[in-house]
Design a protein around this motif. Structure first.
Motif, PDB file in Angstrom:
ATOM      1  N   GLN A 159       8.026   9.407   3.091  1.00 14.38           N
ATOM      2  CA  GLN A 159       7.002   8.912   3.899  1.00 14.38           C
ATOM      3  C   GLN A 159       7.236   8.166   4.907  1.00 14.38           C
ATOM      4  OE1 GLN A 159       2.639  10.401   4.158  1.00 14.38           O
ATOM      5  NE2 GLN A 159       2.472   8.052   5.129  1.00 14.38           N
ATOM      6  N   LYS A 160       7.332   7.007   4.399  1.00 10.78           N
ATOM      7  CA  LYS A 160       8.008   5.799   4.397  1.00 10.78           C
ATOM      8  C   LYS A 160       9.058   6.187   5.718  1.00 10.78           C
ATOM      9  CE  LYS A 160       8.551   1.537   6.283  1.00 10.78           C
ATOM     10  NZ  LYS A 160       7.797   0.678   7.061  1.00 10.78           N
ATOM     11  N   LYS A 161       9.984   6.847   4.902  1.00 12.02           N
ATOM     12  CA  LYS A 161      11.759   7.136   5.729  1.00 12.02           C
ATOM     13  C   LYS A 161      11.265   7.632   7.111  1.00 12.02           C
ATOM     14  CE  LYS A 161      13.897   7.355   0.909  1.00 12.02           C
ATOM     15  NZ  LYS A 161      15.161   7.749   0.381  1.00 12.02           N
ATOM     16  N   ILE A 162      10.234   9.240   6.810  1.00  9.07           N
ATOM     17  CA  ILE A 162      10.111  10.028   7.689  1.00  9.07           C
ATOM     18  C   ILE A 162       9.850   8.905   9.788  1.00  9.07           C
ATOM     19  CG2 ILE A 162       8.741  11.964   8.771  1.00  9.07           C
ATOM     20  CD1 ILE A 162       9.185  12.459   5.775  1.00  9.07           C
ATOM     21  N   VAL A 163       8.669   7.763   8.712  1.00  7.80           N
ATOM     22  CA  VAL A 163       8.208   7.509   9.901  1.00  7.80           C
ATOM     23  C   VAL A 163       9.442   6.316  10.604  1.00  7.80           C
ATOM     24  CG1 VAL A 163       6.147   5.345   9.974  1.00  7.80           C
ATOM     25  CG2 VAL A 163       6.272   7.500   8.857  1.00  7.80           C
ATOM     26  N   GLU A 164      10.033   5.609   9.878  1.00 14.31           N
ATOM     27  CA  GLU A 164      11.051   4.884  10.471  1.00 14.31           C
ATOM     28  C   GLU A 164      11.666   5.643  11.133  1.00 14.31           C
ATOM     29  OE1 GLU A 164      11.863   1.111   7.061  1.00 14.31           O
ATOM     30  OE2 GLU A 164      12.641   3.006   6.347  1.00 14.31           O
ATOM     31  N   THR A 165      12.140   6.841  10.811  1.00 14.18           N
ATOM     32  CA  THR A 165      13.318   7.886  11.933  1.00 14.18           C
ATOM     33  C   THR A 165      12.568   7.990  13.385  1.00 14.18           C
ATOM     34  OG1 THR A 165      14.044   8.864  10.171  1.00 14.18           O
ATOM     35  CG2 THR A 165      13.963   9.766  11.500  1.00 14.18           C
ATOM     36  N   GLU A 222      10.080  -0.622  15.338  1.00 15.28           N
ATOM     37  CA  GLU A 222       8.925  -1.024  14.641  1.00 15.28           C
ATOM     38  C   GLU A 222       9.422  -1.055  13.440  1.00 15.28           C
ATOM     39  OE1 GLU A 222       6.871  -2.409  15.705  1.00 15.28           O
ATOM     40  OE2 GLU A 222       6.520  -1.477  17.871  1.00 15.28           O
ATOM     41  N   PHE A 223      11.138  -1.802  13.760  1.00 18.49           N
ATOM     42  CA  PHE A 223      11.065  -1.850  11.323  1.00 18.49           C
ATOM     43  C   PHE A 223      10.456  -3.119  10.734  1.00 18.49           C
ATOM     44  CE2 PHE A 223      13.918  -4.449   8.682  1.00 18.49           C
ATOM     45  CZ  PHE A 223      14.018  -3.079   7.770  1.00 18.49           C
ATOM     46  N   ASN A 224      10.018  -2.312   9.447  1.00 16.84           N
ATOM     47  CA  ASN A 224       9.773  -3.806   8.800  1.00 16.84           C
ATOM     48  C   ASN A 224       9.902  -2.802   7.351  1.00 16.84           C
ATOM     49  OD1 ASN A 224       7.108  -2.169   7.976  1.00 16.84           O
ATOM     50  ND2 ASN A 224       6.676  -2.241  10.184  1.00 16.84           N
ATOM     51  N   SER A 225       9.589  -4.009   6.309  1.00 15.12           N
ATOM     52  CA  SER A 225      10.173  -3.229   5.070  1.00 15.12           C
ATOM     53  C   SER A 225       8.764  -3.201   4.036  1.00 15.12           C
ATOM     54  CB  SER A 225      10.899  -4.853   4.672  1.00 15.12           C
ATOM     55  OG  SER A 225       9.994  -5.973   4.436  1.00 15.12           O
ATOM     56  N   LYS A 275       1.310   4.609  11.203  1.00 15.82           N
ATOM     57  CA  LYS A 275       2.354   6.680  11.292  1.00 15.82           C
ATOM     58  C   LYS A 275       2.661   5.373  13.309  1.00 15.82           C
ATOM     59  CE  LYS A 275      -0.987   8.916  13.161  1.00 15.82           C
ATOM     60  NZ  LYS A 275      -2.228   9.910  12.881  1.00 15.82           N
ATOM     61  N   TYR A 276       2.608   4.636  13.529  1.00 15.97           N
ATOM     62  CA  TYR A 276       3.530   3.904  14.433  1.00 15.97           C
ATOM     63  C   TYR A 276       4.107   2.923  13.523  1.00 15.97           C
ATOM     64  CZ  TYR A 276       0.921   6.212  17.164  1.00 15.97           C
ATOM     65  OH  TYR A 276      -0.282   7.218  18.076  1.00 15.97           O
ATOM     66  N   ASN A 277       4.361   2.408  12.045  1.00 23.47           N
ATOM     67  CA  ASN A 277       5.329   2.129  11.380  1.00 23.47           C
ATOM     68  C   ASN A 277       5.122   0.412  11.795  1.00 23.47           C
ATOM     69  OD1 ASN A 277       6.833   1.697   9.352  1.00 23.47           O
ATOM     70  ND2 ASN A 277       8.985   1.288  10.572  1.00 23.47           N
ATOM     71  N   THR A 278       3.732   0.017  11.944  1.00 20.01           N
ATOM     72  CA  THR A 278       3.122  -1.298  12.386  1.00 20.01           C
ATOM     73  C   THR A 278       2.858  -1.711  10.922  1.00 20.01           C
ATOM     74  OG1 THR A 278       1.717  -0.807  13.521  1.00 20.01           O
ATOM     75  CG2 THR A 278       3.177  -1.311  15.097  1.00 20.01           C
ATOM     76  N   PRO A 279       2.664  -2.955  11.066  1.00 19.48           N
ATOM     77  CA  PRO A 279       1.632  -3.385   9.514  1.00 19.48           C
ATOM     78  C   PRO A 279       0.459  -2.945   9.612  1.00 19.48           C
ATOM     79  CG  PRO A 279       2.942  -4.608  10.333  1.00 19.48           C
ATOM     80  CD  PRO A 279       2.641  -3.999  11.087  1.00 19.48           C
ATOM     81  N   LEU A 280      -0.410  -2.640   8.291  1.00 17.26           N
ATOM     82  CA  LEU A 280      -2.137  -2.545   8.255  1.00 17.26           C
ATOM     83  C   LEU A 280      -2.823  -3.629   8.338  1.00 17.26           C
ATOM     84  CD1 LEU A 280      -1.412   0.614   6.035  1.00 17.26           C
ATOM     85  CD2 LEU A 280      -1.826   0.600   8.186  1.00 17.26           C
ATOM     86  N   ASN A 281      -4.453  -3.503   8.179  1.00 27.99           N
ATOM     87  CA  ASN A 281      -5.387  -4.892   8.057  1.00 27.99           C
ATOM     88  C   ASN A 281      -6.570  -3.970   7.757  1.00 27.99           C
ATOM     89  OD1 ASN A 281      -6.430  -3.982  10.816  1.00 27.99           O
ATOM     90  ND2 ASN A 281      -4.961  -5.024  11.991  1.00 27.99           N
ATOM     91  N   SER A 282      -7.143  -4.836   7.441  1.00 26.88           N
ATOM     92  CA  SER A 282      -8.409  -4.086   7.502  1.00 26.88           C
ATOM     93  C   SER A 282      -9.249  -3.469   8.153  1.00 26.88           C
ATOM     94  CB  SER A 282      -9.204  -5.428   6.951  1.00 26.88           C
ATOM     95  OG  SER A 282      -9.485  -6.511   7.477  1.00 26.88           O
ATOM     96  N   VAL A 283      -9.001  -3.321   9.288  1.00 28.53           N
ATOM     97  CA  VAL A 283      -9.388  -2.788  10.251  1.00 28.53           C
ATOM     98  C   VAL A 283      -8.980  -1.178   9.838  1.00 28.53           C
ATOM     99  CG1 VAL A 283     -10.125  -2.513  12.572  1.00 28.53           C
ATOM    100  CG2 VAL A 283     -10.745  -4.384  11.331  1.00 28.53           C
ATOM    101  N   ILE A 284      -7.915  -1.089  10.378  1.00 28.55           N
ATOM    102  CA  ILE A 284      -7.281  -0.062   9.691  1.00 28.55           C
ATOM    103  C   ILE A 284      -7.416   0.754   8.970  1.00 28.55           C
ATOM    104  CG2 ILE A 284      -4.954   1.015  10.234  1.00 28.55           C
ATOM    105  CD1 ILE A 284      -4.192  -1.204  11.589  1.00 28.55           C
TER     106      ILE A 284
END
Length: 396
Positions: free
Chosen positions: A272-278, A283-286, A292-301
């Protein structure tokens, strides 16, 4: 020997100034000259004798600072490089909110136990429960202990301070039926893989958010936990930012075993991560788990994602039967509860969770171990003829 203005001997260290004021001088234990002034010679001699005696008994202080001044120095010298930025931010917030307005202008060598107790009591009266009161106590205790070491005070007035409310130890865990219905309704949603991994590893939300593919050892079936991702506004930030920090405690550095269910959803998430990155190449990150926008997660999300599933569940339930909303930490408590219910040794559960002590694990999950003890005791079946206790093989 010192003399007054008429030439009369006053005693060692005592003299009279031209304006008639008496002064007494001595060298303190740090090699610094100290001077005491007074109009009344008798009172001056008394004060002088006390200061000299305090110096000899090491009851005097090196310098007098206000609590606000000492907090600034304490934070810079003793905490700046030894605590995480998020912890430092919390210290500043609690000090400015609950301590400084009441004691900040006071000299630290003049503070007494009742001053500290009143600050804790004031927090209680303002509606703060155990955690805030205890943090106030801990901050002041460490500050003033360091002040003793720096010869700024001679005793710590925080000793014996009482917190006015009991610590609430609670761990919200899903029941088996609640867990099943939640997993049923989250099937094929964007965060299903995250929910499943959380429920099968007991990782803290921040540890999940920081997880990378390189942290996963599929060959040996282990996840290496050595960092956490937080979303906070640190003292040097202009707004909230993502920060990678070391784990919560030394014991939080650990390797968490992967079961077959967890492995399945980790592999699914990698795809799924590969698809999101495509779809979101800018928004590159490891991080393995992202939006779904490939941005990092936080507790609110994460909380919003959980609420979305619960709302769908509650559409099919009566008002009395609705599933209560819960936080992302509930997955961790649910994992621990399932482990203990399945007979996993508490010490093993402690290691997997990364708790600092077994006591912490047992305090959180006492209800689970008690319920299991009641169920297990039923397995001790007495022989009907001779009343001999027969233990199942597992317990023998």
């Amino acid at each position: 020997m010192g003399k007054d203005l008429k030439g009369k001997e006053l005693g060692t260290g005592i003299t009279q100034r031209k304006d008639g004021t008496y002064q007494a001088r001595f060298i303190d234990r740090w090699g610094k000259r100290q001077t005491i002034y007074g109009k009344d010679l008798k009172l001056l001699r008394k004060d002088y004798a006390k200061c000299v005696a305090d110096n000899e008994r090491k009851l005097n202080v090196k310098e007098q600072l206000t609590l606000d001044d000492w907090f600034t120095k304490w934070l810079e010298v003793y905490k700046n490089k030894s605590v995480r930025p998020n912890t430092k931010r919390e210290y500043v917030h609690i000090y400015n909110k609950s301590i400084s307005p009441y004691l900040g202008s006071r000299k630290i060598n003049e503070l007494v136990k009742s001053d500290i107790q009143q600050v804790v009591d004031r927090a209680y009266d303002s509606g703060y429960l155990y955690e805030r009161q205890n943090k106030i106590r801990l901050i002041l205790r460490d500050m003033l202990q360091r002040a003793i070491e720096d010869h700024l005070i001679v005793s710590n007035p925080v000793s014996g301070i009482k917190v006015r409310s009991e610590k609430e130890i609670s761990a919200r865990a899903l029941t088996v039926s609640e867990q099943q219905i939640f997993l049923e309704f989250c099937t094929n949603t964007f965060y299903e893989n995250l929910f499943q991994v959380a429920l099968n590893t007991g990782l803290r939300p921040g540890e999940l958010f920081a997880l990378q593919v390189s942290d996963i050892d599929f060959e040996n079936g282990l996840i290496n936990v050595d960092k956490t991702l937080v979303y906070q506004k640190y003292l040097t930030d202009t707004k909230k930012e993502f920060h990678v920090e070391p784990p919560k405690t030394k014991q939080s550095y650990r390797k968490v075993p992967i079961n077959s269910v967890c492995k399945k959803y980790l592999l699914r998430q990698i795809e799924q991560k590969k698809i999101v990155e495509t779809k979101q190449p800018k928004e590159f990150n490891s991080y393995l788990f992202t939006t779904k926008y490939n941005t990092p997660l936080n507790s609110v999300i994460l909380s919003d994602a959980i609420k979305s599933v619960i709302r769908q569940i509650n559409l099919f339930r009566t008002a009395q039967d609705k599933l209560e909303f819960f936080s992302g930490h509930t997955f961790r408590h649910t994992f621990a509860t399932r482990c203990l219910e399945a007979g996993v040794a508490p010490k093993v559960v402690q290691a997997i969770l990364g708790h600092a002590s077994l006591k912490m694990t047992m305090d959180l999950y006492t209800h689970v171990t008690e319920d299991k003890a009641i169920a297990d005791i039923e397995r001790i079946v007495p022989d009907s003829d001779n009343m001999v206790l027969v233990f199942p093989k597992k317990m023998a």
